[in-house]
Write an enzyme that holds these catalytic residues in place. Structure first.
Site, PDB file in Angstrom:
ATOM      1  N   SER A 140     -19.608 -28.596   8.020  1.00 47.18           N
ATOM      2  CA  SER A 140     -19.950 -29.966   8.425  1.00 47.18           C
ATOM      3  C   SER A 140     -19.698 -30.893   7.238  1.00 47.18           C
ATOM      4  CB  SER A 140     -21.431 -30.046   8.811  1.00 47.18           C
ATOM      5  OG  SER A 140     -21.815 -31.405   8.948  1.00 47.18           O
ATOM      6  N   TYR A 154     -30.085 -28.404   6.967  1.00 48.12           N
ATOM      7  CA  TYR A 154     -28.823 -28.080   7.666  1.00 48.12           C
ATOM      8  C   TYR A 154     -27.650 -28.281   6.707  1.00 48.12           C
ATOM      9  CZ  TYR A 154     -24.929 -29.172  10.951  1.00 48.12           C
ATOM     10  OH  TYR A 154     -23.727 -29.240  11.619  1.00 48.12           O
TER      11      TYR A 154
HETATM   12  P1  NAP Z   1     -23.132 -27.568  20.860  1.00 50.03           P
HETATM   13  O1  NAP Z   1     -22.297 -28.449  21.720  1.00 50.03           O
HETATM   14  O2  NAP Z   1     -24.597 -27.776  20.799  1.00 50.03           O
HETATM   15  O3  NAP Z   1     -22.823 -26.035  21.270  1.00 50.03           O
HETATM   16  C1  NAP Z   1     -23.475 -25.012  20.592  1.00 50.03           C
HETATM   17  C2  NAP Z   1     -22.951 -23.664  21.052  1.00 50.03           C
HETATM   18  O4  NAP Z   1     -23.563 -22.656  20.217  1.00 50.03           O
HETATM   19  C3  NAP Z   1     -23.333 -23.322  22.473  1.00 50.03           C
HETATM   20  O5  NAP Z   1     -22.311 -22.497  23.043  1.00 50.03           O
HETATM   21  C4  NAP Z   1     -24.622 -22.499  22.272  1.00 50.03           C
HETATM   22  O6  NAP Z   1     -24.920 -21.608  23.356  1.00 50.03           O
HETATM   23  C5  NAP Z   1     -24.258 -21.734  21.018  1.00 50.03           C
HETATM   24  N1  NAP Z   1     -25.429 -21.251  20.287  1.00 50.03           N
HETATM   25  C6  NAP Z   1     -26.460 -21.977  19.790  1.00 50.03           C
HETATM   26  N2  NAP Z   1     -27.357 -21.175  19.220  1.00 50.03           N
HETATM   27  C7  NAP Z   1     -26.884 -19.904  19.342  1.00 50.03           C
HETATM   28  C8  NAP Z   1     -27.365 -18.628  18.984  1.00 50.03           C
HETATM   29  N3  NAP Z   1     -28.549 -18.471  18.353  1.00 50.03           N
HETATM   30  N4  NAP Z   1     -26.636 -17.536  19.297  1.00 50.03           N
HETATM   31  C9  NAP Z   1     -25.448 -17.675  19.936  1.00 50.03           C
HETATM   32  N5  NAP Z   1     -24.924 -18.851  20.296  1.00 50.03           N
HETATM   33  C10 NAP Z   1     -25.643 -19.954  20.018  1.00 50.03           C
HETATM   34  O7  NAP Z   1     -22.631 -27.633  19.331  1.00 50.03           O
HETATM   35  P2  NAP Z   1     -21.412 -28.422  18.662  1.00 50.03           P
HETATM   36  O8  NAP Z   1     -21.829 -29.822  18.440  1.00 50.03           O
HETATM   37  O9  NAP Z   1     -20.145 -28.129  19.401  1.00 50.03           O
HETATM   38  O10 NAP Z   1     -21.367 -27.731  17.227  1.00 50.03           O
HETATM   39  C11 NAP Z   1     -20.525 -26.603  16.958  1.00 50.03           C
HETATM   40  C12 NAP Z   1     -20.501 -26.383  15.457  1.00 50.03           C
HETATM   41  O11 NAP Z   1     -19.988 -27.565  14.818  1.00 50.03           O
HETATM   42  C13 NAP Z   1     -21.865 -26.117  14.830  1.00 50.03           C
HETATM   43  O12 NAP Z   1     -21.742 -25.160  13.806  1.00 50.03           O
HETATM   44  C14 NAP Z   1     -22.251 -27.468  14.255  1.00 50.03           C
HETATM   45  O13 NAP Z   1     -23.165 -27.323  13.188  1.00 50.03           O
HETATM   46  C15 NAP Z   1     -20.898 -27.975  13.808  1.00 50.03           C
HETATM   47  N6  NAP Z   1     -20.826 -29.439  13.652  1.00 50.03           N
HETATM   48  C16 NAP Z   1     -21.036 -30.248  14.725  1.00 50.03           C
HETATM   49  C17 NAP Z   1     -20.961 -31.631  14.554  1.00 50.03           C
HETATM   50  C18 NAP Z   1     -21.190 -32.600  15.688  1.00 50.03           C
HETATM   51  O14 NAP Z   1     -21.325 -33.826  15.411  1.00 50.03           O
HETATM   52  N7  NAP Z   1     -21.221 -32.153  16.948  1.00 50.03           N
HETATM   53  C19 NAP Z   1     -20.673 -32.167  13.283  1.00 50.03           C
HETATM   54  C20 NAP Z   1     -20.462 -31.299  12.218  1.00 50.03           C
HETATM   55  C21 NAP Z   1     -20.534 -29.925  12.412  1.00 50.03           C
HETATM   56  P3  NAP Z   1     -25.774 -22.151  24.656  1.00 50.03           P
HETATM   57  O15 NAP Z   1     -24.854 -23.056  25.416  1.00 50.03           O
HETATM   58  O16 NAP Z   1     -26.122 -20.914  25.397  1.00 50.03           O
HETATM   59  O17 NAP Z   1     -26.955 -22.887  24.103  1.00 50.03           O
END
Ligand code: NAP
Length: 245
Positions: A140, A154
């Site tokens: 991130s 985080y």
């Molecule tokens: P998201 O839309 O909330 O999706 C999260 C995914 O992770 C879902 O498939 C969820 O499964 C799964 N998950 C969560 N906890 C888990 C666990 N304990 N075991 C297995 N699977 C798990 O997240 P996102 O925003 O796409 O983020 C993806 C990555 O990008 C993360 O590492 C996040 O920190 C990083 N990131 C995101 C942003 C942003 O602004 N969105 C910015 C910087 C970095 P379920 O559907 O079953 O809950």
């Protein structure tokens, strides 16, 4: 190519799954609880023609990590991992953040990712009978900005992810494995609502130098390139996909 995506059923993970499916990868998608979204994602991915398997397994548990990689290795030779499952969980200053939230945040965003990377390199290492491959760690922009007043725990976990990328890349370079990272800025997924701030995208978007939040597909395309042979000389580095922040 057989690639595991943790958290591959929603958000950045699902967009990455679409990009990799178009690039010809067979996929194993891990997720935690949301069966309906996982099934819908798998149905739309299968239209690309490749194999798509779903594994409901909590990667914060040793059993969950074992289950995910055991299933993947039973399907073929694993050549890719997108180490993507993560969440901010809570928004607020550290002094107002409960210890169990701090532990869960670091457990999910750092410890689980290290253990998934471990499982993947055990399958991919040539000295262990693997074919080599690529690990992409999803970091991130917070890792370098520190996310003050929002989620420093985080940010600390994601800084650990960047160190994982640096060190593991050197450790497994001789095994035919590249280890790279992407560091998204703010991206349009439900991560912000889930952490308790539904309006975060509208609040933060205009503050980004490019004037808007990122879309999951924009991060997915960076991951797709990093996994491709076009990035064959890229390892041990993290690509920022953050609109200039
Ligand atoms: P998201 O839309 O909330 O999706 C999260 C995914 O992770 C879902 O498939 C969820 O499964 C799964 N998950 C969560 N906890 C888990 C666990 N304990 N075991 C297995 N699977 C798990 O997240 P996102 O925003 O796409 O983020 C993806 C990555 O990008 C993360 O590492 C996040 O920190 C990083 N990131 C995101 C942003 C942003 O602004 N969105 C910015 C910087 C970095 P379920 O559907 O079953 O809950």
């Amino acid at each position: 190519m057989l690639t595991v995506i943790t958290g591959g059923t929603r958000g950045i993970g699902a967009a990455t799954a679409h990009r990799l499916a178009r690039d010809g990868h067979d996929l194993v998608l891990g997720y935690a609880t949301d069966d309906a979204t996982a099934e819908a994602t798998a149905v739309s991915l299968r239209a690309h023609g490749g194999a798509v398997d779903l594994v409901r397994a909590d990667v914060t548990t040793d059993e969950g990590v074992d289950q995910l990689f055991r299933r993947a290795s039973g399907l073929g030779t694993v050549t890719g991992l997108v180490n993507n499952a993560g969440a901010t969980l809570h928004i607020g200053p550290l002094a107002e953040t409960m210890p169990d939230v701090v532990r869960r945040t670091i457990d999910l965003n750092l410890t689980s990712a290290v253990l998934c990377a471990r499982a993947a390199v055990r399958l991919m290492s040539r000295s262990r009978g693997g074919r080599g491959g690529v690990v992409v760690n999803v970091s991130s922009g917070a890792a370098t900005l520190g996310a003050p007043h929002e989620y420093v725990q985080y940010a600390a976990a994601k800084a650990g992810i960047d160190a994982l990328t640096t060190g593991l890349a050197i450790e497994v370079a001789g095994e035919g494995i590249r280890v790279v990272g992407v560091a998204p800025g703010i991206v349009r997924t439900t991560i912000h609502v889930d952490a308790g701030e539904p309006g975060r995208i509208d609040r933060v978007g205009p503050l980004v130098p490019l004037g808007r939040v990122g879309e999951p597909a924009e991060v997915a395309d960076a991951i797709g390139w990093l996994m491709s042979d076009q990035a064959s000389y890229v390892t041990g580095t993290t690509l920022r996909v953050a609109g200039g922040r």
